[in-house]
Design an enzyme around this catalytic site. Structure first.
Site, PDB file in Angstrom:
ATOM      1  N   ASP A 136      -2.786  -2.095  17.175  1.00  0.00           N
ATOM      2  CA  ASP A 136      -2.630  -3.371  16.473  1.00  0.00           C
ATOM      3  C   ASP A 136      -2.227  -4.446  17.487  1.00  0.00           C
ATOM      4  O   ASP A 136      -1.387  -4.217  18.359  1.00  0.00           O
ATOM      5  CB  ASP A 136      -1.555  -3.226  15.388  1.00  0.00           C
ATOM      6  CG  ASP A 136      -1.592  -4.372  14.390  1.00  0.00           C
ATOM      7  OD1 ASP A 136      -1.915  -4.130  13.222  1.00  0.00           O
ATOM      8  OD2 ASP A 136      -1.293  -5.531  14.795  1.00  0.00           O
ATOM      9  N   ILE A 137      -2.837  -5.612  17.349  1.00  0.00           N
ATOM     10  CA  ILE A 137      -2.592  -6.696  18.305  1.00  0.00           C
ATOM     11  C   ILE A 137      -1.202  -7.332  18.130  1.00  0.00           C
ATOM     12  O   ILE A 137      -0.665  -7.948  19.055  1.00  0.00           O
ATOM     13  CB  ILE A 137      -3.716  -7.755  18.195  1.00  0.00           C
ATOM     14  CG1 ILE A 137      -3.928  -8.492  19.502  1.00  0.00           C
ATOM     15  CG2 ILE A 137      -3.495  -8.717  17.044  1.00  0.00           C
ATOM     16  CD1 ILE A 137      -5.239  -9.274  19.555  1.00  0.00           C
TER      17      ILE A 137
ATOM     18  N   ASN B  33      -2.196  -1.832   3.059  1.00  0.00           N
ATOM     19  CA  ASN B  33      -1.999  -2.952   2.141  1.00  0.00           C
ATOM     20  C   ASN B  33      -3.312  -3.160   1.389  1.00  0.00           C
ATOM     21  O   ASN B  33      -4.354  -3.356   2.024  1.00  0.00           O
ATOM     22  CB  ASN B  33      -1.631  -4.223   2.917  1.00  0.00           C
ATOM     23  CG  ASN B  33      -0.336  -4.068   3.687  1.00  0.00           C
ATOM     24  OD1 ASN B  33       0.621  -3.486   3.187  1.00  0.00           O
ATOM     25  ND2 ASN B  33      -0.288  -4.581   4.904  1.00  0.00           N
TER      26      ASN B  33
ATOM     27  N   GLN C 268      -2.459  -7.714   2.323  1.00  0.00           N
ATOM     28  CA  GLN C 268      -3.647  -7.465   3.152  1.00  0.00           C
ATOM     29  C   GLN C 268      -4.197  -8.791   3.673  1.00  0.00           C
ATOM     30  O   GLN C 268      -4.402  -9.733   2.901  1.00  0.00           O
ATOM     31  CB  GLN C 268      -4.729  -6.738   2.334  1.00  0.00           C
ATOM     32  CG  GLN C 268      -5.928  -6.326   3.174  1.00  0.00           C
ATOM     33  CD  GLN C 268      -6.977  -5.532   2.385  1.00  0.00           C
ATOM     34  OE1 GLN C 268      -6.812  -5.273   1.193  1.00  0.00           O
ATOM     35  NE2 GLN C 268      -8.048  -5.156   3.045  1.00  0.00           N
TER      36      GLN C 268
ATOM     37  N   HIS D  93      -8.189  -0.584   6.126  1.00  0.00           N
ATOM     38  CA  HIS D  93      -7.508  -0.061   7.317  1.00  0.00           C
ATOM     39  C   HIS D  93      -6.182   0.573   6.931  1.00  0.00           C
ATOM     40  O   HIS D  93      -5.525   0.140   5.996  1.00  0.00           O
ATOM     41  CB  HIS D  93      -7.283  -1.159   8.362  1.00  0.00           C
ATOM     42  CG  HIS D  93      -6.588  -2.370   7.835  1.00  0.00           C
ATOM     43  ND1 HIS D  93      -7.222  -3.343   7.104  1.00  0.00           N
ATOM     44  CD2 HIS D  93      -5.292  -2.760   7.942  1.00  0.00           C
ATOM     45  CE1 HIS D  93      -6.358  -4.279   6.784  1.00  0.00           C
ATOM     46  NE2 HIS D  93      -5.176  -3.953   7.273  1.00  0.00           N
TER      47      HIS D  93
ATOM     48  N   HIS E 143      -2.448   1.614   8.415  1.00  0.00           N
ATOM     49  CA  HIS E 143      -1.488   1.385   9.502  1.00  0.00           C
ATOM     50  C   HIS E 143      -0.748   2.695   9.794  1.00  0.00           C
ATOM     51  O   HIS E 143      -0.264   3.360   8.872  1.00  0.00           O
ATOM     52  CB  HIS E 143      -0.423   0.356   9.085  1.00  0.00           C
ATOM     53  CG  HIS E 143      -0.951  -1.024   8.860  1.00  0.00           C
ATOM     54  ND1 HIS E 143      -0.985  -1.976   9.849  1.00  0.00           N
ATOM     55  CD2 HIS E 143      -1.462  -1.625   7.760  1.00  0.00           C
ATOM     56  CE1 HIS E 143      -1.483  -3.105   9.369  1.00  0.00           C
ATOM     57  NE2 HIS E 143      -1.783  -2.917   8.097  1.00  0.00           N
TER      58      HIS E 143
HETATM   59  P1  5GP Z   1      -3.109  -6.244   7.162  1.00  0.00           P
HETATM   60  O1  5GP Z   1      -2.089  -7.321   7.215  1.00  0.00           O
HETATM   61  O2  5GP Z   1      -4.444  -6.754   6.638  1.00  0.00           O
HETATM   62  O3  5GP Z   1      -2.660  -5.004   6.434  1.00  0.00           O
HETATM   63  O4  5GP Z   1      -3.318  -5.764   8.642  1.00  0.00           O
HETATM   64  C1  5GP Z   1      -4.174  -6.352   9.543  1.00  0.00           C
HETATM   65  C2  5GP Z   1      -3.663  -5.988  10.905  1.00  0.00           C
HETATM   66  O5  5GP Z   1      -4.660  -6.277  11.853  1.00  0.00           O
HETATM   67  C3  5GP Z   1      -2.414  -6.762  11.310  1.00  0.00           C
HETATM   68  O6  5GP Z   1      -1.367  -5.843  11.575  1.00  0.00           O
HETATM   69  C4  5GP Z   1      -2.846  -7.534  12.545  1.00  0.00           C
HETATM   70  O7  5GP Z   1      -1.840  -7.610  13.519  1.00  0.00           O
HETATM   71  C5  5GP Z   1      -4.043  -6.761  13.025  1.00  0.00           C
HETATM   72  N1  5GP Z   1      -5.039  -7.573  13.691  1.00  0.00           N
HETATM   73  C6  5GP Z   1      -5.513  -8.778  13.284  1.00  0.00           C
HETATM   74  N2  5GP Z   1      -6.442  -9.222  14.137  1.00  0.00           N
HETATM   75  C7  5GP Z   1      -6.570  -8.274  15.101  1.00  0.00           C
HETATM   76  C8  5GP Z   1      -7.384  -8.177  16.284  1.00  0.00           C
HETATM   77  O8  5GP Z   1      -8.194  -9.042  16.600  1.00  0.00           O
HETATM   78  N3  5GP Z   1      -7.240  -7.047  17.037  1.00  0.00           N
HETATM   79  C9  5GP Z   1      -6.357  -6.071  16.708  1.00  0.00           C
HETATM   80  N4  5GP Z   1      -6.279  -5.007  17.519  1.00  0.00           N
HETATM   81  N5  5GP Z   1      -5.569  -6.131  15.614  1.00  0.00           N
HETATM   82  C10 5GP Z   1      -5.676  -7.226  14.823  1.00  0.00           C
END
Ligand code: 5GP
Ligand code: ZN
Length: 139
Positions: free
Chosen positions: A29-30, A85, A92, A98, A100
């Site tokens: 995760d970034i 999420n 989300q 995805h 985590h």
């Molecule tokens: P969500 O909030 O949708 O459950 O999780 C999305 C996740 O993707 C977040 O934890 C966010 O940090 C990660 N993320 C968003 N953009 C990128 C990206 O360009 N590269 C990577 N490796 N992770 C990303």
């Protein structure tokens, strides 16, 4: 499709890959919540976990299981928080399914699943009410 994680799956956008098979990809995760925070995606697009077929989600979780063991062992983690999420109400932000995998370390200050939300009133914790909810879900 203009989807960030589809682009990561295809390699159009680079990622720090942890593990990959024909149908799944795990990458860092970034914006990590802890050291080793990993995101696992199915390569085939679906907007959210609840929209996957049972068969595909089972395959996804089998892959998550393997990656989670690898992370736990190789980073000497003390625990793991694993979750997804589903839709904006749950936080989300990327609308491609995805999971985590968040390594946990003793004293990291984080909470458990129970710390995500606490919205039930005393009435909603009553056994009679819980039985109604049971019926509502099972109908
Ligand atoms: P969500 O909030 O949708 O459950 O999780 C999305 C996740 O993707 C977040 O934890 C966010 O940090 C990660 N993320 C968003 N953009 C990128 C990206 O360009 N590269 C990577 N490796 N992770 C990303
Ligand atoms: Zn996608």
């Amino acid at each position: 499709m203009d989807c960030l994680f589809c682009k990561i799956a295809s390699g159009e956008i680079p990622s720090l890959k942890i593990e990959e098979d024909g149908k799944h990809l795990a990458f860092l995760d970034i914006h990590p919540c802890s050291k080793g925070h990993t995101v696992v995606i199915p390569k085939k697009h679906s907007a959210a976990f609840a929209e996957m077929s049972e068969r595909e989600s089972a395959e996804l979780f089998a892959f998550v299981n393997g990656v989670s063991k690898q992370i736990y062992k190789n980073l000497n983690a003390d625990g793991l928080s694993i979750g997804t999420n589903v839709y904006e109400a749950a936080g989300q932000t990327v609308m491609h399914t995805h999971i985590h995998i968040i390594p946990r370390y003793n004293g990291d200050g984080g909470g458990s699943m129970h710390s995500i939300v606490s919205s039930c009133s005393a009435e909603e914790k009553d056994m009679k009410y819980l039985a109604q909810i049971q019926n509502q879900i099972r109908k």
